[in-house]
Every structure is written in C-alpha cells, then in structure tokens.
Design a protein around this motif. Structure first.
Motif, mmCIF file in Angstrom:
data_model
loop_
_atom_site.group_PDB
_atom_site.id
_atom_site.type_symbol
_atom_site.label_atom_id
_atom_site.label_comp_id
_atom_site.label_asym_id
_atom_site.label_seq_id
_atom_site.Cartn_x
_atom_site.Cartn_y
_atom_site.Cartn_z
ATOM 1 N N LEU A 219 0.834 -1.204 0.000
ATOM 2 C CA LEU A 219 0.000 0.000 0.000
ATOM 3 C C LEU A 219 0.874 1.262 0.000
ATOM 4 O O LEU A 219 0.567 2.246 -0.688
ATOM 5 N N ALA A 220 1.956 1.222 0.762
ATOM 6 C CA ALA A 220 2.864 2.387 0.758
ATOM 7 C C ALA A 220 3.460 2.617 -0.626
ATOM 8 O O ALA A 220 3.549 3.746 -1.121
ATOM 9 N N VAL A 221 3.861 1.535 -1.304
ATOM 10 C CA VAL A 221 4.429 1.657 -2.656
ATOM 11 C C VAL A 221 3.396 2.187 -3.627
ATOM 12 O O VAL A 221 3.655 3.094 -4.435
ATOM 13 N N LEU A 222 2.140 1.649 -3.579
ATOM 14 C CA LEU A 222 1.102 2.075 -4.525
ATOM 15 C C LEU A 222 0.708 3.527 -4.297
ATOM 16 O O LEU A 222 0.465 4.284 -5.263
ATOM 17 N N ASN A 223 0.651 3.954 -3.062
ATOM 18 C CA ASN A 223 0.306 5.345 -2.789
ATOM 19 C C ASN A 223 1.370 6.294 -3.339
ATOM 20 O O ASN A 223 1.051 7.354 -3.887
ATOM 21 N N ILE A 224 2.650 5.929 -3.166
ATOM 22 C CA ILE A 224 3.729 6.784 -3.697
ATOM 23 C C ILE A 224 3.652 6.866 -5.215
ATOM 24 O O ILE A 224 3.771 7.934 -5.810
ATOM 25 N N CYS A 225 3.411 5.740 -5.881
ATOM 26 C CA CYS A 225 3.306 5.731 -7.349
ATOM 27 C C CYS A 225 2.134 6.589 -7.798
ATOM 28 O O CYS A 225 2.212 7.305 -8.808
ATOM 29 N N LYS A 226 1.004 6.508 -7.084
ATOM 30 C CA LYS A 226 -0.187 7.273 -7.470
ATOM 31 C C LYS A 226 0.039 8.763 -7.288
ATOM 32 O O LYS A 226 -0.275 9.589 -8.139
ATOM 33 N N GLU A 227 0.616 9.145 -6.123
ATOM 34 C CA GLU A 227 0.751 10.557 -5.800
ATOM 35 C C GLU A 227 1.852 11.234 -6.629
ATOM 36 O O GLU A 227 1.700 12.376 -7.041
ATOM 37 N N PHE B 26 3.680 9.804 -9.495
ATOM 38 C CA PHE B 26 3.793 9.504 -10.932
ATOM 39 C C PHE B 26 2.442 9.428 -11.626
ATOM 40 O O PHE B 26 2.394 9.197 -12.842
ATOM 41 N N ALA B 27 1.324 9.573 -10.900
ATOM 42 C CA ALA B 27 -0.039 9.550 -11.464
ATOM 43 C C ALA B 27 -0.302 8.272 -12.235
ATOM 44 O O ALA B 27 -0.962 8.271 -13.264
ATOM 45 N N ARG B 28 0.268 7.204 -11.801
ATOM 46 C CA ARG B 28 0.026 5.907 -12.416
ATOM 47 C C ARG B 28 0.261 4.825 -11.377
ATOM 48 O O ARG B 28 0.913 5.052 -10.359
ATOM 49 N N LEU B 29 -0.282 3.629 -11.680
ATOM 50 C CA LEU B 29 -0.096 2.496 -10.786
ATOM 51 C C LEU B 29 0.529 1.343 -11.546
ATOM 52 O O LEU B 29 0.230 1.139 -12.734
ATOM 53 N N PRO B 30 1.404 0.575 -10.898
ATOM 54 C CA PRO B 30 1.960 -0.602 -11.575
ATOM 55 C C PRO B 30 0.894 -1.689 -11.676
ATOM 56 O O PRO B 30 -0.141 -1.651 -11.003
ATOM 57 N N LYS B 31 1.159 -2.640 -12.508
ATOM 58 C CA LYS B 31 0.242 -3.757 -12.671
ATOM 59 C C LYS B 31 0.316 -4.665 -11.444
ATOM 60 O O LYS B 31 1.401 -5.053 -11.012
ATOM 61 N N VAL B 32 -0.899 -4.976 -10.888
ATOM 62 C CA VAL B 32 -0.951 -5.802 -9.673
ATOM 63 C C VAL B 32 -1.487 -7.172 -10.063
ATOM 64 O O VAL B 32 -2.558 -7.277 -10.669
ATOM 65 N N VAL C 224 -8.068 4.653 -6.258
ATOM 66 C CA VAL C 224 -8.029 3.868 -7.498
ATOM 67 C C VAL C 224 -8.773 4.626 -8.580
ATOM 68 O O VAL C 224 -9.855 5.133 -8.348
ATOM 69 N N GLU C 225 -8.187 4.736 -9.770
ATOM 70 C CA GLU C 225 -8.878 5.354 -10.903
ATOM 71 C C GLU C 225 -9.321 4.315 -11.899
ATOM 72 O O GLU C 225 -10.449 4.293 -12.334
ATOM 73 N N LYS C 226 -8.445 3.453 -12.264
ATOM 74 C CA LYS C 226 -8.754 2.466 -13.299
ATOM 75 C C LYS C 226 -8.785 1.070 -12.718
ATOM 76 O O LYS C 226 -9.787 0.374 -12.750
ATOM 77 N N ASP C 227 -7.651 0.678 -12.211
ATOM 78 C CA ASP C 227 -7.549 -0.697 -11.754
ATOM 79 C C ASP C 227 -8.249 -0.896 -10.406
ATOM 80 O O ASP C 227 -8.772 -1.965 -10.116
ATOM 81 N N LEU C 228 -8.272 0.118 -9.495
ATOM 82 C CA LEU C 228 -8.888 -0.006 -8.175
ATOM 83 C C LEU C 228 -10.254 0.696 -8.147
ATOM 84 O O LEU C 228 -10.543 1.545 -8.998
ATOM 85 N N VAL C 229 -11.133 0.377 -7.144
ATOM 86 C CA VAL C 229 -12.458 1.012 -6.976
ATOM 87 C C VAL C 229 -12.405 1.935 -5.782
ATOM 88 O O VAL C 229 -11.639 1.728 -4.838
ATOM 89 N N SER C 230 -13.228 2.968 -5.846
ATOM 90 C CA SER C 230 -13.253 3.939 -4.744
ATOM 91 C C SER C 230 -14.042 3.369 -3.538
ATOM 92 O O SER C 230 -14.743 2.361 -3.643
#
Length: 877
Positions: free
Chosen positions: A128-136, A138-144, A187-193
């Motif tokens: 979660l820490a890694v995904l939050n840093i990528c989102k904030e 780089f405005a993108r998420l890696p493939k999970v 989450v924008e694409k891959d995750l749900v709000s």
C-alpha cells in the motif's frame, strides 16, 4: 502496538543513518524487515539473507543488508518510477512472497527481486505504501497480479495504524501523542473507490436472498432497468422549458460567433497585404546588402590578383640582366624562388579555374614564361662557361698533377667548393625548366672528364716510373730448364702495392665525383657512397677522409630535398657518369699490363685486391665505378689466363722430345709455381687459382700419359710411376691445405698404384712365366669342366705339374734375386726401390698363394713348397 511503532521508528532511524553514510540526502518514509528468497529455500527451511526495505522521500526503494557486526549497510537501489509490476507468488500459500518487476533491468535473464514478508499485514502495509507513492508522484499504478485489490482496500480501511506525533505545549515539555492515521488506496482504473465499494456491498446485501434463482434475478434486474429509464425520460420532459432557454442562448452565441468570424476575415486580409509589403521590403534590403558584400569581396579578390600579377622591380632586374657573381647569387636565388612561386600561383588548383581564361592572367602567364626562358638561357650559358674555365685553370697549373719523383693525390676540394656556390641555382633551374639541365650536365661531364683523365694518366705514369721491381721470367715450366734449377723468384710485391695504390687513390675519388655530380646536378637518386665508404687501402683500412658532399639543396619552399630511391633517373645518371668518367679506364689497364710484364703471378694479388673493392661497392648510381672494377677483374683474369695458357704450351713441348727418362722437369717446377701462387692468394677468392691448377695439372697428366705411350712400352709404366710419385712428394704439404690440389693428389696416387701394379706384374710374370701360365690354364678350364677332369687334360697332368714346379722353383733364390735386379735396373729413382720391392714380394706371395690353393683343390696333396716357406725365403733374401 506502541512497541511496534517504536521498533518501526528505530528501524527508520537505522536505515536513515546507513543511507546518510553513503552521502545521499534522502528521508526514510517507510521501512520494514524482509527475507530475500527464491521459494526453494522455504521448502528447505532456509530463509537466508535477511534484508530491510526502505522507501525514501525521493521515490526510491533501497535494499539494506546486515554486515558482520549487525549494522545496516546499503546493498541495492531501485527507482519506483521504473516499477512496472507487483506480483504475489502463487506457489506460496501464505501469500507473503511477492516479486517487484522493474522495466530498466539491463539483464532480462536475471529474475526480478523476490521478497518474503513475515506476515500478510507487513506485506499489505508495504505494498500500500508503494502504490500510494506511485499514485501521488507519478499519477500511475503498476500492474498488480495475484492479489485482490478490493481486499486490500478493505484491509486498509480496517487497519489504520497509530503513529506517534510529537506535540509541544506552551507551558510544558514536549509529549508524544498517539494518533490514528488513515491508510487509503485511491483507485482510478484498476482499483475502486470507497463509495463505489459501499454501493456494491449494499446492492449485494439487497439481493442476497434471491441470488440462487438466476432467471428470476435477471428478470427482476431488467424490470428495474426499464423503470429507471422511464424515470429518466420523465425527468427530461419536465425540464423542457430549461432546454428552450439553453437553445436560445446558443443561437445568440452563434450570431456573435458569425460576427467575430467576419471581423477576423477582414483583419486576416489586411495582415496578409502587410506581410507581402514587409517581405518585398526585406527582399530589396537583402539584395542591397548582398550586393555590398559581394562588391567588397570582389575588390579584395582583385587586390590579391593584382598582387600576384605584379613583378617586383628588383626581381625583374636580376632575372633579365643581373650578374651571376658569387656576391649576387643570394639575390638571384631569391628571384628564382619568386619566379617559380609566381608561375605556380597562376596554375590550377592554386588559382581558381574561373580565372584561367582571363586576358590579364593569360598575358601575365606568357610574360612570366618569357622571363623564365630569358633567365634560364642566361644562367645556362654562364654555367657552361664557368665549368670550362674552372677546369682549364686547373689543367694549366702543373702543380695539380703528379710530377717526376712526386706522386700527387688529386684534390678537388676547391673545385667542389666553387661549384657549391651555384648548387641552389641549379636546383631552381631544374624547377623552372627541367630540360635545361641536360646541356649543363653534358658540359660539366666533358670539362671534368679532361681533368680526371689527365690526373689518372700523370699518376699512373709516375707510379710505374717510381716502382722498382725485377722482372720475373714467364717461362716457368719450360722443359729445357734443369729439374734442379728454380726460376727467378725476385720480390715483386711492389707491383701489387702500386696497383693497390692506384685503386686506393682513384676508386674513392671516382665514387665521390659520381656522388657529387648526382647531387650537384639535381638527380633524384639515393646516396651513392654506402656507410663506411669503399675507400680502402691495401690493408682494408680507410685511406682518406671523404669530402663532405652534402650540398644542402632545398626545394623552393625551403625544405631539404630527399631523393626518391624509386626514381627513374638512375639510368640517365649512369649514362651521364659514363660520359664523365669514360677513358680513365685506359690508365688502369696500363698499370695491369705493366704489372703482368714484370710478374704474371701478380695477377693473383691484383685480382684479390679488385675483388675486395668490388665487395665494397653496391649496385647503385655509381654504376661506372662498379663496371670499371668488373672490367679490371676481367682483364686481370684474361692476362692470368694468358700466363696459364703459355705454361700449358711449355708443358706440351716436353712431348716432342725424342727420349724422356726419369722425372719430367715440369713436375717439381709446378710445385714451386703452386707454392708461390698460394703466397699471392692472401685469403682472397680461390676461383682464379683453382681454375689455373685444374688446367695446368690436367695438361701435365695428359702430357705425361702421351710421353709414356710414345716411348718404349716396357718403360711406360716406369715413367708413369716415377712422375706420379714425384708429383705426390712435391705437393704433399700443399695438398693438405688446398682442396683442388688434394683432388689431383689422389688422382696421381691412383695412377701411381695402377702403374706399379702393371710394372710389378710384368716382372713377376716374366720370371715365373711357366708356373703362372700353368695356373692360368687351370683357371680357364675350371669354368667349363669339373675339377676332377682337369688332371686328365693334355699338358695338365700331375706329371706336367711336377715338371713345371721343378723347373720354376728349383733355384728359387736365384730367380728372386734376378727379379730384384730387373726391378732395380729399370728404375731411375732409387728412393722408390724399397717400396716397389715390398709391393713386388707382396704381389708374388699373393699369386703363389692362389697357385698353391688351386693345386691342392685340383691335384690333392702334391709335394710343393708352402706359402709360409716361400714367405720365409723372401724375407731371408
């Protein structure tokens, strides 16, 4: 929980200290302990390599390891902007093992980093820490891959960690207050709000009772969809008046837009016209500026061209009418350099091809060519007269040449010094007009040839006049001379020394003259004199110091001229040297003829001296000198060949004598001749002398055989064995050191043995003719009939054998004494008698032994003297 937070804070501080030790300024925002593994280690129970993963403020993932002392130290660094994939390993049932895939790994054959967490909570916290840093950032998420993102969102909602925040109060010390911090996943694409997740949960709760009947559930969903669509249409119809207002607003906006478009079209037309006017002005302005630049460049180019076309007055005066005195040569050379440069500058590519057909250029080029022709003609005429006057002055002064009682070494140092003054001038004449050098070279060769021939003639005449040597007779092998007499052997070494002195003085001189001529007359050939020089005296040492012929010639640009070894001027140079030195060989030939008349054998020494000089010369531009040495070598060989032919004629005259007895006179005299010839070789090539030995000895042996055949047949073998023995005795010492004479020594030895065998055989056969004739008849019949039949043949019975033995061997001592007297009576050389008598006894015993064995084989035990009895008898006599 408080303890865990303290451990996390302590771990972050340790990580921050380890990172700071590398010089990097990064803040650690998250850290966690992990194990590095590949799955197989878990099965083996070996979770080796404990590691710490730290997330920094610069969006980087740092891997730290424990050193031997338990202190953290940086191991690897990964950038999160390159993180492309997060995958939970499906083989691990605990779900604690995951892989981070980075798209910038250079070696794709290496597996991406794989980590094992202590539990699921640690894994989720880290991911979660890694995904939050990528989102904030780089405005993108890696493939999970391999993990349910909804479960992670639910876990993040339920597990809000408590962090300790330092709070400072106004009236008291700073205190640590535990505060819950919400962990959320956006989450924008891959995750749900979170809201969508709640709607989904409520929807699922609503229909959870009827979820088992699929068809009823589907029908119910369709009805509700239709109800929702009808509700939407109804709401649209209720808002019709609002739509009308919107449409009216849009119509008004469209009218405004049309007016705006018309105004813009008008402005665009005006701007286009203005732009055309500006472009026209700029075009005219650019043309004026270009014309100004071109005019300026044209003026500069014309100034340069006029500077090329201008002839300096001082150079024009030197080229058309200046003097060629030594004091004026520097100015003449400068004028030549300018003229060559001016002509060169008016040629392509030094001159632009567009200028070549200009009238001014063509006229100036013609003027320069005329100026060049005038100067070359004046300089050539001056140099021809100058060379002739220099040589005439030296020839008119007798002190330059050898005089009676005084040998004078030719000295051309002053001549070369005066010529060097004009070396640069010749170099420039060659660059201006190469064809002008031909007549100049010819004039120099003709003038210097007179001087060299005069010097050689005077030196050779005085050399012969000042050399005192007794003349040796050429009749070395004449038969009329007594055998005990020896020809005159006066010392004639001064003859060879005189010839060597002639070569020592003139060969280096001719080589130096060739070298100087080649450099002075600008031939592009390699250096003529090899390192060390060929100027050797009779002892092989250097006899004089070579003159320095480095003319220091440079090209018009001031660079030293380096001769090209592959030039084609070598043939032209040798032709010129032939004309320069032709005729001087006659004086060398005269010295050779004079030495031959005094002592023909001195040809051997002179041939060796000439060979030594030839070996010091290389096949270069001094070709005439090498040719002269070859001619001298050939002449000396011819002269020596004449001597050898005359000696052979003297030997052949012995054949005409009526009676020849004893040792022929030319046998011992040849030994004396050979000994003296070996003295004259002095370590030089043996080819000349070996050929003479071969011819002389072959003639001697042939003449000896003819003399033996023409005389009494009974004395032929005596003549042969006596002369061959004398040949061996006289040449024994020389044959040990001279291979050619050793060959003839062995030939004489074989001929001597054959003559001895024939002569001794005749004496033995003559004294015991019946005995050995009886033996010969038995041997002949042995080839046709059996041994048992021989005693029954006519004349070969046992009784005949007894008669022959009695007749031949009765009084054997008298017969042997008679054989010795006969051998002694026919022999003229008493010293040969002992060896011949030993050979005679040995031959007789061999023949008698063969007779005894034949008798015992054919006739049995007949009573005849044994071989041992005969050997004792011969020993007693």
């Amino acid at each position: 929980m408080a303890k865990a937070s303290m451990e996390d804070a302590e771990l972050r501080r340790a990580c921050a200290a380890a990172i700071a030790s590398t010089g990097a300024k990064e803040e650690v925002v998250f850290s966690i302990r992990v194990a590095k593994g590949r799955g197989i280690f878990e099965k083996l129970g070996r979770l080796a390599k404990p590691r710490v993963l730290a997330l920094t403020s610069k969006a980087s993932l740092r891997v730290l390891k424990y050193s031997t002392g338990g202190v953290l130290e940086p191991a690897k660094l990964y950038k999160l902007k390159h993180l492309s994939k997060v995958e939970v390993v499906s083989n691990d049932t605990t779900g604690c093992t995951f892989i981070l895939g980075f798209d910038n790994l250079r070696n794709h054959s290496v597996a991406p980093p794989q980590w094992v967490m202590r539990n699921i909570d640690d894994r989720n916290r880290f991911l979660l820490a890694v995904l939050n840093i990528c989102k904030e950032l780089f405005a993108r998420l890696p493939k999970v891959v391999g993990i349910d993102i909804v479960e992670m969102a639910i876990w993040a909602k339920e597990n809000t960690p408590t962090v300790t925040v330092e709070v400072s109060s106004d009236n008291g010390p700073t205190t640590e207050v535990p505060v819950k911090r919400e962990i959320k996943v956006t989450v924008e694409k891959d995750l749900v709000s979170q809201a969508e997740e709640e709607d989904m949960e409520s929807l699922l709760d609503t229909y959870v009772l009827g979820i088992g009947e699929a068809d009823a559930f589907s029908e119910r969903m369709k009805k509700e969809l239709h109800a929702l669509e009808a509700a939407n249409v109804h709401s649209l119809l209720e808002s019709e008046f609002l739509i009308e207002e919107v449409l009216q607003g849009l119509e008004a906006a469209r009218a405004c837009v049309d007016d705006m478009d018309e105004w813009l079209r008008i402005f665009n037309t005006k701007l286009r016209h203005m732009r055309e006017d500006i472009a026209s002005i700029e075009s005219r302005n650019n043309k004026l500026e270009m014309q100004s630049v071109n005019n300026k460049a044209l003026i500069e180019e014309l100034d340069k061209l006029l500077e090329r076309l201008r002839i300096p007055s001082e150079f024009a005066a030197s080229l058309t009418g200046g003097s060629f005195e030594e004091s004026r040569m520097l100015k003449n050379v400068e004028a030549c350099e300018w003229l060559a440069g001016a002509i060169h500058s008016l040629e392509v590519p030094n001159l632009d091809p567009s200028y070549t057909n200009m009238r001014a250029i063509r006229e100036k080029r013609a003027g320069l060519e005329k100026l060049k022709t005038t100067f070359v003609k004046r300089a050539s005429e001056f140099l021809r007269n100058y060379f002739s006057s220099l040589v005439d002055f030296m020839i008119s002064d007798k002190s330059y040449f050898s005089q009676r009682g005084q040998l004078k070494r030719p000295d051309h140092a002053d001549l070369r010094y005066k010529c060097r003054t004009y070396a640069r001038l010749l170099q420039h004449l060659k660059s201006l007009d190469r064809s002008s050098l031909g007549p100049l070279r010819k004039a120099y060769c003709q003038s210097l040839n007179l001087l060299l021939r005069r010097e050689a003639r005077e030196f050779a005449n005085e050399l012969r006049a000042s050399t005192k040597a007794s003349r040796n007779p050429t009749v070395w092998l004449e038969g009329s001379t007594g055998p005990s007499q020896a020809p005159n052997s006066a010392d004639t070494s001064t003859v060879s020394e005189a010839y060597a002195k002639m070569l020592t003085i003139f060969i280096p001189l001719l080589v130096d003259e060739s070298s100087f001529f080649a450099h002075f007359m600008c031939f592009e050939v390699p250096a003529l004199v090899p390192t060390g020089g060929p100027a050797l005296n009779k002892k092989g040492a250097k006899d004089h110091d070579d003159d320095d012929d480095d003319l220091g010639i440079m090209d018009p640009d001031g660079n030293d001229m380096k001769p090209d070894s592959g030039t084609s001027e070598l043939g032209t140079l040798n032709e010129a040297l032939q004309e320069l030195l032709d005729g001087i060989q006659e004086d060398f030939y005269a010295v050779v003829d004079w030495a031959y008349k005094i002592d023909p054998l001195r040809c051997i020494s002179m041939h060796g001296i000439t060979e030594r000089y030839l070996s010091g010369q290389k096949a270069d531009a001094a070709g005439f000198v090498r040719k002269l040495l070859h001619d001298l070598e050939s002449k000396i060989s011819v002269q020596f060949g004449r001597f050898v032919d005359e000696a052979c004629h003297q030997i052949e005259r012995n054949e005409r004598n009526v009676r020849q007895i004893g040792v022929l006179s030319y046998i011992p005299r040849f030994a004396t001749l050979a000994a003296r010839m070996e003295q004259y070789i002095q370590g030089q090539s043996r080819e000349l002398v070996d050929k003479a030995y071969t011819k002389l000895v072959s003639t001697m042996f042939t003449t000896l055989e003819k003399i033996a055949q023409s005389g009494d047949p009974k004395g032929a073998d005596i003549i042969l064995l006596e002369n061959y023995a004398a040949f061996q005795n006289s040449l024994y010492d020389l044959a040990n050191v001279v291979p050619t004479l050793a060959k003839f020594y062995h030939q004489a030895s074989e001929a001597y043995e054959q003559a001895c065998t024939r002569h001794i055989g005749g004496i033995i056969t003559g004294q015991f003719s019946r005995l050995f004739e009886f033996h010969r008849r038995i041997e002949e019949l042995s080839f046709t009939i059996t041994p048992e039949e021989i005693p029954f043949q006519l004349g070969l019975s046992k009784s005949e054998l007894r008669k022959v033995v009695k007749t031949s061997l009765s009084g054997i001592d008298k017969s042997i004494n008679a054989m010795y007297r006969r051998l002694q009576r026919n022999l003229n050389s008493e010293e040969l008698l002992p060896s011949l008598w030993d050979k005679c006894k040995k031959e007789f015993l061999e023949k008698y032994d063969s007779f005894v064995q034949t008798v015992m084989r054919i006739y049995g035990n007949e009573n005849i003297p044994s071989v041992d009895e005969m050997r004792e008898l011969l020993s007693s006599l």
